[in-house]
Design a protein around this motif. Structure first.
Motif, PDB file in Angstrom:
ATOM      1  N   GLU A 257     -14.878  -7.154   7.879  1.00 55.13           N
ATOM      2  CA  GLU A 257     -13.778  -7.694   8.683  1.00 55.13           C
ATOM      3  C   GLU A 257     -12.456  -8.118   7.640  1.00 55.13           C
TER       4      GLU A 257
ATOM      5  N   GLU B 103     -11.094  -4.720   6.350  1.00 56.25           N
ATOM      6  CA  GLU B 103     -10.374  -3.971   7.474  1.00 56.25           C
ATOM      7  C   GLU B 103      -8.928  -4.687   7.772  1.00 56.25           C
ATOM      8  N   ARG B 104      -8.962  -6.052   7.694  1.00 52.56           N
ATOM      9  CA  ARG B 104      -7.420  -6.796   7.884  1.00 52.56           C
ATOM     10  C   ARG B 104      -6.660  -6.556   6.507  1.00 52.56           C
TER      11      ARG B 104
ATOM     12  N   LEU C  68      -6.455  -3.817   4.621  1.00 46.90           N
ATOM     13  CA  LEU C  68      -6.101  -2.539   4.712  1.00 46.90           C
ATOM     14  C   LEU C  68      -5.046  -2.442   5.654  1.00 46.90           C
ATOM     15  N   ALA C  69      -5.561  -2.955   6.714  1.00 50.91           N
ATOM     16  CA  ALA C  69      -4.354  -2.985   8.078  1.00 50.91           C
ATOM     17  C   ALA C  69      -3.054  -3.547   7.502  1.00 50.91           C
ATOM     18  N   GLU C  70      -3.048  -4.566   6.736  1.00 46.71           N
ATOM     19  CA  GLU C  70      -1.773  -5.368   6.466  1.00 46.71           C
ATOM     20  C   GLU C  70      -1.040  -4.415   5.504  1.00 46.71           C
TER      21      GLU C  70
ATOM     22  N   ASP D 138      -1.252  -1.007   5.486  1.00 43.53           N
ATOM     23  CA  ASP D 138      -0.529   0.065   6.153  1.00 43.53           C
ATOM     24  C   ASP D 138       0.591  -0.356   6.720  1.00 43.53           C
ATOM     25  N   LEU D 139       0.593  -1.412   7.203  1.00 35.28           N
ATOM     26  CA  LEU D 139       1.682  -2.159   7.937  1.00 35.28           C
ATOM     27  C   LEU D 139       2.882  -2.280   7.030  1.00 35.28           C
TER      28      LEU D 139
END
Length: 210
Positions: A195, A198-199, A201-203, A205-206
């Protein structure tokens, strides 16, 4: 906390249904009742419960509606066997891995292969969202038993476990059949790592699209 090393499998003596919960009683052997007091934590098929009452050879617990819906405790029947483990004490040997007794879901037994001498190979199917935490040679707890995973198939959300005769003898897995359901608790460290990645990588991408 628990270690995933089941101390005994015991029978369900009684189940009393009440509004929003059940009270169930298990028959404990003498050695498991030593020092057991009201309020103590006990894992039953991998689910952490608070001891409600100790009376003679029976130990009672309450299971709330949420537990009944999300775990196999909702399928309990009088006379069936369940795995039990007393809570971990500082200084005890940790033979499995640390567990909280907070179940993440249920897994279904889809096949049992006994063709290999002294081995029983069992295939489990899990809810697909849990597959991201499942890795070959990783470990999970199934009905409170610490086990190593092999042959993980994330596409079909299945994995296999090899049971040695000693595990089959000391736990309820010696009685399990195809179509039975078990509780699964994923490893907390694996969950935290997955997790966190994932967080991050998401940040990224954002930020890249900002």
């Amino acid at each position: 906390m628990f270690t995933g090393i089941v101390q005994a499998y015991v029978s369900v003596a009684a189940i009393i249904e009440k509004p929003g919960l059940i009270t169930f009683s298990l028959i404990f052997p003498d050695e498991l009742r030593v020092g057991l007091q009201t309020g103590a934590s006990v894992a039953v098929d991998g689910v952490c419960f608070t001891t409600l009452k100790v009376e003679h050879n029976q130990v009672s617990f309450d299971a709330m509606q949420e537990t009944l819906q999300r775990t196999t405790i909702g399928l309990l029947k009088t006379g069936q066997f369940v795995n039990v483990e007393r809570s971990f004490k500082i200084g005890d040997e940790v033979g499995g891995h640390l567990l909280s007794g907070h179940v993440h879901g249920m897994a279904e037994i889809t096949s049992i292969d006994t063709s290999i001498p002294n081995n029983q190979v069992v295939t489990f199917k899990i809810p697909h969202p849990l597959t991201k935490y499942i890795f070959t040679k990783g470990f999970v707890a199934l009905n409170g038993v610490s086990l190593t995973l092999v042959e993980v198939d994330k596409q079909n959300a299945t994995f296999r476990v090899y049971f040695i005769p000693e595990t089959l003898k000391r736990t309820t897995f010696g009685y399990k059949q195809v179509g039975d359901w078990v509780n699964i608790e994923i490893d907390s460290q694996t969950q935290a790592i997955v997790e966190t990645v994932e967080r991050i990588l998401a940040e990224k991408d954002l930020n890249s699209t900002a």
